[in-house]
Enzyme design. Structure first.
Site, mmCIF file in Angstrom:
data_model
loop_
_atom_site.group_PDB
_atom_site.id
_atom_site.type_symbol
_atom_site.label_atom_id
_atom_site.label_comp_id
_atom_site.label_asym_id
_atom_site.label_seq_id
_atom_site.Cartn_x
_atom_site.Cartn_y
_atom_site.Cartn_z
ATOM 1 C CG HIS A 402 5.467 2.359 -0.164
ATOM 2 N ND1 HIS A 402 6.241 1.550 -0.949
ATOM 3 C CD2 HIS A 402 4.189 1.899 -0.280
ATOM 4 C CE1 HIS A 402 5.471 0.635 -1.531
ATOM 5 N NE2 HIS A 402 4.227 0.820 -1.134
ATOM 6 C CB CYS A 451 12.626 3.199 -1.942
ATOM 7 S SG CYS A 451 12.394 1.511 -2.525
#
Length: 825
Positions: A402, A451
């Site tokens: 993440h 991301c």
């Protein structure tokens, strides 16, 4: 001056020049150096110097300008050691040179001469002033030759000419003692090539007097550009081509002996002092191809034709092979975070890290591969990674997990990050880059598989600026403000980025060329077309490739020490055979799946003839480790979660996977239990046990669970300061991936639209709630994506450029002083 030694003074209060000289003596000596001194101190119960302290001292050789002796002296000072104690220890050690350092100097130089750049025809003055017990005498030298009639503390030459340029030093004598000043450089500029620049006075501000001139030359010929400024001390120079610093171009004259067409462009030079910075004019450099034609018969041609073909040479010069570039070493840190505590878990990072590890090792990278790290563990892992870097090393950091991007800064999210997380809970990639730049690495590559959506819970806007270096490559798995994906399947598979990256990684091409090809391949992938595109940002000015060979550039001892530091994190326990009282023999073996994942397998080597059944298993592991009792001692590797290494393990064993070794605080101790049945005992099971201590295997030896040294892996984030090159643009709102939004089942939120039902692709992003889009819900299966970008500016930046000819001065000083001392003897 007093000859007495103040024995009561604490070691920690010694003056820096004395400490520096003492450390130089102790660091260089092998038999009478810091290590032997530490052993002597350790035998004195008053000052506790443990083996761990000595190991910490030894690892200082891995740091830039690190000194084991300085660390040892600091520890001794903190524990109350006085100068008297130190003198006694040095007497026991028998190092007279070190003992001499503690004695008050009979002669001290108070004013050192300064380097200077001045114009031909002006007066030169260099000053050196010393004090001693008796009157002092001075003698100035230029290189190894005495300067005639230079017996004063001030050396005055007027007017100076080009022949007066060079390196100067002053020897000061006081009775039988003598000292040398520091070396200084005198740079004399000929203003006849100043191109119209006037010059009035040396005093005052830095002044530019020679501007570079545009050049037109041919491939293979020497390219030379010159500029110059006057001032005290000698100004620093850094040439730039097309806005990017030229590596190792830190002299007034830029000389490229065998120019190539790639050397053409717009050049200018940054000139700086401690307080000022200026730029020369920007000039054009054209490198024309040298085309030669073999003329087999008479032909008519004009003068321009002859000029164009290089004067009619009889050889074809159609290709100019670029010079081979080298790395002094190659080091890679690969982190894959998948088992998040407060956010959706991921699958692909484990496979991606494993595949990249094997590929990078084929290119002779020393790889540290880690899974599921907390914030403290990530910071300490980065510290260890940085300790392996030094001048000329190729450093590569890959992260899958993440992440998010705010204001151009990329943040990697640890597995223990809270919900919601902010920059204080994460690692800033640009901070790591800043620390890598301080190591003077040859190449910095960041592959960020995460991301890059904005984190609405983090409103920090740091404004630190990175140095300008021409050796940085960022490969982002996705564009700015976009997600990255992993492929959803029942088995193990790569994320989208690594799926295509691993096909190209071994190509013997410039790093940016490899990533360009990966971007093209990803652009043809229907499942993510229009949703994920590789973005490249680079300041790389040379043809550096991950496949470049290694040519060590420092001393063998230092290179060996760094290799030992890496090997320390990859040391597997030796296989062992265990003999039990019943006559059975068990083989206990070990394998590494990652740097923090250990595989233990047991196999029956011999069993008594009267034993009808025999089996061995392992148990009683530390609670610090991640070992699932339900998945221990399984008959196939896959049953215990060993998917990637299963084909390389011996068969007919019981397998146990021990992960999170970085959490291990003590030695790894476990129990091997042998269970057997005998026909004569009605098959009643009998048990035997042995306790096994294998120390700290693999990454556990580095103690990544220790307290974080905050001054190493900075939390402060750095702001990018330039445009970048990218093969794609960030998708607008119309290109964002929309999800079926089911509040009760967040793992379903990340499916692609129904028209792509043949392939499930899941977002890999930050925690749920981090993105502003109500449909941005964290994935249950996801792949990391690229990180924030960083580019280089053509405008002046804040960079630290070494003073001209520093290496020459140091080398000249060592050789010259040694020769003079020999003459004294």
């Amino acid at each position: 001056m007093s000859d007495a030694l103040d024995r009561s003074a604490r070691v920690g209060l010694l003056k820096e020049p004395l400490v520096k000289k003492l450390c130089e003596v102790l660091d260089k000596s092998s038999s009478k150096g810091w290590r032997r001194l530490g052993e002597i101190v350790a035998s004195d119960r008053r000052f506790r110097v443990s083996p761990d302290d000595m190991e910490m001292c030894s690892l200082k050789v891995l740091e830039l300008e690190g000194s084991p002796s300085r660390t040892l002296l600091r520890l001794m000072g903190e524990r109350g050691c006085t100068t008297g104690h130190l003198a006694d220890y040095l007497q026991t050690l028998g190092n007279t040179d070190a003992l001499q350092c503690l004695k008050p100097a009979a002669l001290q130089i108070l004013i050192q001469p300064q380097s200077v750049a001045l114009v031909c025809g002006h007066n030169l003055r260099l000053s050196c002033h010393a004090v001693g017990k008796s009157p002092v005498q001075y003698q100035w030298f230029k290189s190894k030759e005495e300067v005639p009639n230079s017996f004063s503390s001030d050396l005055v030459i007027g007017p100076v000419y080009l022949k007066d340029a060079g390196f100067y030093i002053c020897r000061v004598n006081c009775g039988g003692a003598f000292e040398f000043s520091q070396w200084v450089q005198v740079d004399v500029l000929d203003v006849s090539v100043s191109c119209g620049q006037g010059y009035h006075s040396l005093e005052g501000r830095l002044k530019l007097v020679i501007q570079p001139q545009s050049q037109r030359t041919y491939v293979g010929e020497t390219l030379q550009l010159e500029c110059g400024a006057v001032g005290r001390p000698v100004p620093r120079y850094q040439w730039h081509r097309n806005g990017v610093p030229v590596p190792n171009a830190t002299r007034r004259k830029l000389v490229i002996p065998h120019s190539m067409q790639d050397h053409g462009g717009r050049y200018r030079c940054e000139i700086s002092s401690s307080t000022e910075r200026m730029w020369t004019n920007e000039v054009d450099v054209a490198i024309a191809p040298r085309i030669s034609v073999h003329i087999s018969e008479a032909m008519e041609c004009s003068e321009d034709d002859v000029y164009a073909i290089g004067g009619g040479s009889s050889e074809f010069l159609l290709n100019n092979v670029p010079e081979q570039l080298f790395a002094t070493d190659k080091v890679a840190l690969l982190i894959g975070n998948l088992s998040y505590q407060n956010h959706p878990r991921l699958k692909a990072p484990m496979v991606d890290v494993y595949d990249l590890t094997n590929l990078l090792r084929q290119m002779n990278f020393q790889v540290v591969s880690l899974l599921d790290l907390t914030e403290a563990e990530m910071r300490n892992a980065v510290d260890e990674f940085l300790s392996l870097l030094h001048k000329g090393v190729y450093g590569l950091l890959y992260y899958a997990g993440h992440g998010y991007e705010n204001y151009g800064n990329s943040f990697m999210v640890p597995v223990d990050a809270p919900s919601p997380y902010r920059s204080a809970n994460c690692l800033c990639v640009q901070s790591i880059l800043k620390l890598m730049q301080e190591k003077e690495t040859g190449l910095n590559v960041f592959l960020l598989d995460m991301c890059r959506k904005r984190n609405i819970h983090d409103d920090s806007a740091p404004n630190n600026v990175l140095r300008v270096t021409a050796n940085i490559v960022f490969g982002y798995a996705t564009c700015q403000d976009a997600e990255a994906f992993e492929l959803s399947s029942s088995g193990l598979t790569n994320g989208v980025f690594v799926k295509f990256l691993k096909r190209r990684l071994l190509d013997d091409e410039k790093v940016t060329v490899v990533l360009d090809r990966v971007a093209e391949d990803m652009g043809q992938f229907d499942a993510t077309k229009g949703k994920q595109a590789l973005e490249i940002r680079s300041s790389l000015s040379e043809r550096r490739a991950l496949t470049d060979p290694i040519l060590p550039g420092d001393s063998a001892d230092l290179a060996h020490a760094r290799s030992l530091q890496w090997a320390k994190a990859h040391e597997l326990p030796e296989s062992m055979c265990l003999n039990f009282d019943c006559g059975a023999q068990i083989k206990l073996g070990f394998a590494a799946e990652f740097s923090n994942v250990l595989i233990i397998y047991t196999r029956i080597v011999k069993k008594p003839e009267d034993m009808s059944f025999c089996q061995a298993h392992v148990t009683d592991f530390s609670q610090d480790l991640d070992v699932d009792p339900k998945e221990m001692n399984r008959e196939t590797p896959e049953e215990t979660g060993i998917y990637l290494l299963s084909s390389n393990l011996p068969q007919h064993c019981l397998y146990t996977r021990v992960s999170s070794l970085q959490k291990l605080r003590e030695e790894l101790v476990f129990t091997v239990c042998l269970q057997g049945t005998f026909t004569a005992m009605d098959d009643e099971p009998v048990h035997w046990t042995k306790s096994i201590d294998i120390g700290k295997p693999l990454i556990a030896r580095l103690d990544l669970n220790r307290a974080v040294r905050r001054n190493s892996c900075l939390q402060t984030c750095l702001m990018p300061h330039s445009p970048s090159h990218s093969p794609c643009h960030s998708p607008g709102p119309e290109h964002h991936l929309h999800h079926h939004h089911h509040r009760g089942s967040p793992q379903d939120h990340n499916r692609l639209l129904p028209q792509n039902h043949y392939l499930d692709v899941c977002e890999h992003q930050g925690a749920a709630g981090v993105c502003g889009d109500p449909f941005c819900v964290g994935p249950s299966h996801s792949e990391p994506a690229g990180d924030s970008s960083w580019g280089l500016s053509s405008s002046p930046g804040r960079l630290s450029t070494p003073i001209e000819a520093t290496d020459d001065i140091n080398e000249l000083q060592t050789v010259f002083i040694n020769s003079l001392q020999l003459q004294q003897q």
